[in-house]
Structure formats: C-alpha cells, structure tokens
Motif scaffolding. Structure first.
Motif, PDB file in Angstrom:
ATOM      1  N   ARG A   1     -51.518  47.184  -0.456  1.00  0.00           N
ATOM      2  CA  ARG A   1     -51.861  46.401   0.674  1.00  0.00           C
ATOM      3  C   ARG A   1     -50.791  46.416   1.781  1.00  0.00           C
ATOM      4  O   ARG A   1     -49.632  46.560   1.502  1.00  0.00           O
ATOM      5  CB  ARG A   1     -52.104  44.737   0.285  1.00  0.00           C
ATOM      6  CG  ARG A   1     -52.982  44.673  -0.793  1.00  0.00           C
ATOM      7  CD  ARG A   1     -54.182  44.250  -0.619  1.00  0.00           C
ATOM      8  NE  ARG A   1     -55.484  44.363  -1.844  1.00  0.00           N
ATOM      9  CZ  ARG A   1     -55.683  43.535  -2.443  1.00  0.00           C
ATOM     10  NH1 ARG A   1     -55.626  42.387  -2.114  1.00  0.00           N
ATOM     11  NH2 ARG A   1     -56.525  43.620  -3.484  1.00  0.00           N
ATOM     12  N   LEU A   2     -51.234  46.289   3.044  1.00  0.00           N
ATOM     13  CA  LEU A   2     -50.128  46.385   3.930  1.00  0.00           C
ATOM     14  C   LEU A   2     -50.142  45.028   4.782  1.00  0.00           C
ATOM     15  O   LEU A   2     -50.996  44.614   5.186  1.00  0.00           O
ATOM     16  CB  LEU A   2     -50.726  47.571   4.907  1.00  0.00           C
ATOM     17  CG  LEU A   2     -50.851  48.952   4.746  1.00  0.00           C
ATOM     18  CD1 LEU A   2     -51.204  49.880   5.521  1.00  0.00           C
ATOM     19  CD2 LEU A   2     -49.491  49.369   3.784  1.00  0.00           C
ATOM     20  N   ALA A   3     -48.662  44.822   5.022  1.00  0.00           N
ATOM     21  CA  ALA A   3     -48.333  43.692   5.942  1.00  0.00           C
ATOM     22  C   ALA A   3     -47.952  44.324   7.185  1.00  0.00           C
ATOM     23  O   ALA A   3     -46.825  44.866   7.345  1.00  0.00           O
ATOM     24  CB  ALA A   3     -47.361  42.766   5.453  1.00  0.00           C
ATOM     25  N   CYS A   4     -48.769  44.200   8.247  1.00  0.00           N
ATOM     26  CA  CYS A   4     -48.409  44.992   9.360  1.00  0.00           C
ATOM     27  C   CYS A   4     -49.007  44.404  10.728  1.00  0.00           C
ATOM     28  O   CYS A   4     -50.259  43.848  10.617  1.00  0.00           O
ATOM     29  CB  CYS A   4     -48.579  46.386   9.458  1.00  0.00           C
ATOM     30  SG  CYS A   4     -50.550  46.736   9.324  1.00  0.00           S
ATOM     31  N   SER A   5     -48.229  43.941  11.532  1.00  0.00           N
ATOM     32  CA  SER A   5     -48.615  43.577  13.001  1.00  0.00           C
ATOM     33  C   SER A   5     -48.428  44.336  14.192  1.00  0.00           C
ATOM     34  O   SER A   5     -48.619  44.021  15.338  1.00  0.00           O
ATOM     35  CB  SER A   5     -48.154  41.988  12.939  1.00  0.00           C
ATOM     36  OG  SER A   5     -46.918  41.875  13.129  1.00  0.00           O
TER      37      SER A   5
ATOM     38  N   ASN B   1     -44.459  46.044   3.469  1.00  0.00           N
ATOM     39  CA  ASN B   1     -44.192  45.348   4.378  1.00  0.00           C
ATOM     40  C   ASN B   1     -43.893  46.162   5.718  1.00  0.00           C
ATOM     41  O   ASN B   1     -42.705  46.933   5.798  1.00  0.00           O
ATOM     42  CB  ASN B   1     -43.044  44.372   4.412  1.00  0.00           C
ATOM     43  CG  ASN B   1     -42.681  43.502   5.476  1.00  0.00           C
ATOM     44  OD1 ASN B   1     -43.578  43.417   6.555  1.00  0.00           O
ATOM     45  ND2 ASN B   1     -41.657  42.459   5.442  1.00  0.00           N
ATOM     46  N   MET B   2     -44.543  46.337   6.669  1.00  0.00           N
ATOM     47  CA  MET B   2     -44.494  47.110   7.838  1.00  0.00           C
ATOM     48  C   MET B   2     -44.468  46.536   9.100  1.00  0.00           C
ATOM     49  O   MET B   2     -44.493  46.818  10.214  1.00  0.00           O
ATOM     50  CB  MET B   2     -45.689  48.367   7.911  1.00  0.00           C
ATOM     51  CG  MET B   2     -45.938  48.930   6.714  1.00  0.00           C
ATOM     52  SD  MET B   2     -47.159  50.440   6.717  1.00  0.00           S
ATOM     53  CE  MET B   2     -45.991  51.712   7.765  1.00  0.00           C
TER      54      MET B   2
ATOM     55  N   ASP C   1     -51.706  39.959   8.205  1.00  0.00           N
ATOM     56  CA  ASP C   1     -50.542  39.816   9.429  1.00  0.00           C
ATOM     57  C   ASP C   1     -49.125  39.653   8.890  1.00  0.00           C
ATOM     58  O   ASP C   1     -48.285  39.818   9.545  1.00  0.00           O
ATOM     59  CB  ASP C   1     -51.044  38.725  10.358  1.00  0.00           C
ATOM     60  CG  ASP C   1     -52.317  38.726  10.969  1.00  0.00           C
ATOM     61  OD1 ASP C   1     -52.550  39.808  11.482  1.00  0.00           O
ATOM     62  OD2 ASP C   1     -52.996  37.643  11.342  1.00  0.00           O
ATOM     63  N   ASP C   2     -48.961  39.262   7.615  1.00  0.00           N
ATOM     64  CA  ASP C   2     -47.931  39.038   7.129  1.00  0.00           C
ATOM     65  C   ASP C   2     -47.780  39.123   5.578  1.00  0.00           C
ATOM     66  O   ASP C   2     -48.701  39.224   5.105  1.00  0.00           O
ATOM     67  CB  ASP C   2     -47.261  37.492   7.440  1.00  0.00           C
ATOM     68  CG  ASP C   2     -48.077  36.762   7.082  1.00  0.00           C
ATOM     69  OD1 ASP C   2     -48.663  36.656   5.811  1.00  0.00           O
ATOM     70  OD2 ASP C   2     -48.372  35.593   7.682  1.00  0.00           O
ATOM     71  N   VAL C   3     -46.566  39.262   5.112  1.00  0.00           N
ATOM     72  CA  VAL C   3     -46.321  39.690   3.391  1.00  0.00           C
ATOM     73  C   VAL C   3     -47.015  38.417   2.625  1.00  0.00           C
ATOM     74  O   VAL C   3     -47.730  38.787   1.661  1.00  0.00           O
ATOM     75  CB  VAL C   3     -44.915  39.682   3.168  1.00  0.00           C
ATOM     76  CG1 VAL C   3     -44.874  39.648   1.680  1.00  0.00           C
ATOM     77  CG2 VAL C   3     -44.411  40.877   3.873  1.00  0.00           C
ATOM     78  N   ALA C   4     -46.984  37.322   3.147  1.00  0.00           N
ATOM     79  CA  ALA C   4     -47.593  36.033   2.424  1.00  0.00           C
ATOM     80  C   ALA C   4     -48.939  36.116   2.271  1.00  0.00           C
ATOM     81  O   ALA C   4     -49.770  35.913   1.154  1.00  0.00           O
ATOM     82  CB  ALA C   4     -47.106  34.648   2.811  1.00  0.00           C
TER      83      ALA C   4
END
Length: 114
Positions: free
Chosen positions: A78-82, A48-49, A103-106
């Motif tokens: 996998r990266l969650a980053c916006s 989670n970035m 775009d998000d963790v979910a």
C-alpha cells in the motif's frame, strides 16, 4: 543505500520510508530491500512516499517487483502518498489501479484491518 523501516506494534505491517527521489541510481537497492522483506515473510508493506518528489520507470519497477508475492501470501503493498507528481505518475501509468493509495501512513495501516 540504507532505507528506514519500522514495524507496527503487532509486527504485522512494515512501513518503508521512501526516498526523496526513487530513480535509477537507487532503485535496485530499493528493490533488494523489498525483496528481503518479502523473503523474511513481511508481506504487508506500507511505502511512505509522502516525501518522494520524483520517481522514474526504474522506481516504478522497484515498487511493483514483489507485489504479486505479497498478495499471494495474504499481504499487499500500500502506498501513502499525497505528492501530486507521484499521484499523476501512477494515474498515467495506470498503476493507480494496481496500488491502493492513501493520504497518509495511518490510513494505509488501517486499511489492512479490513
């Protein structure tokens, strides 16, 4: 440095909370934590970035350090980053072709279902 991690209810996916800044002074600790998770058989990782504002080359190295090991064991990172800075950095280094970004963790968690 301690990093916050959590698991999905089925314990198949580990979510790692990225630091505000992933740079030389903490990247080795981050790499060791990723290595430990993979060595424990946790090969489906979501980083989670969403709060990570800056990352240098050592931070990039920590992210890619065990991606091959996760994929070899039917997992992935996998990266969650916006954050625009992180997205641009991944694009400039062509790592946007290596990592799947969400775009998000979910959304990142859901991507492991398919």
């Amino acid at each position: 440095m301690e990093f916050v991690t959590s698991e999905t209810s089925d314990r198949k996916i580990v979510i790692v909370e990225g630091p505000d800044r992933l740079e030389a002074n903490i990247s080795e600790d981050f790499r060791k934590m990723i290595n430990r998770l993979v060595d424990e058989g946790k090969t489906c990782l979501v980083i989670n970035m969403e709060k990570t504002e800056f990352m240098d080359s050592s931070g990039l190295g920590a992210l890619v350090s065990r991606i091959a090991a996760t994929r070899a064991n039917q997992g992935d990172v996998r990266l969650a980053c916006s954050t625009p800075f992180i997205l641009n950095l991944l694009k400039m280094t062509h790592l946007d072709k290596v990592f799947k970004c969400f775009d998000d963790v979910a959304s990142a968690i859901k991507s492991f279902e398919s």
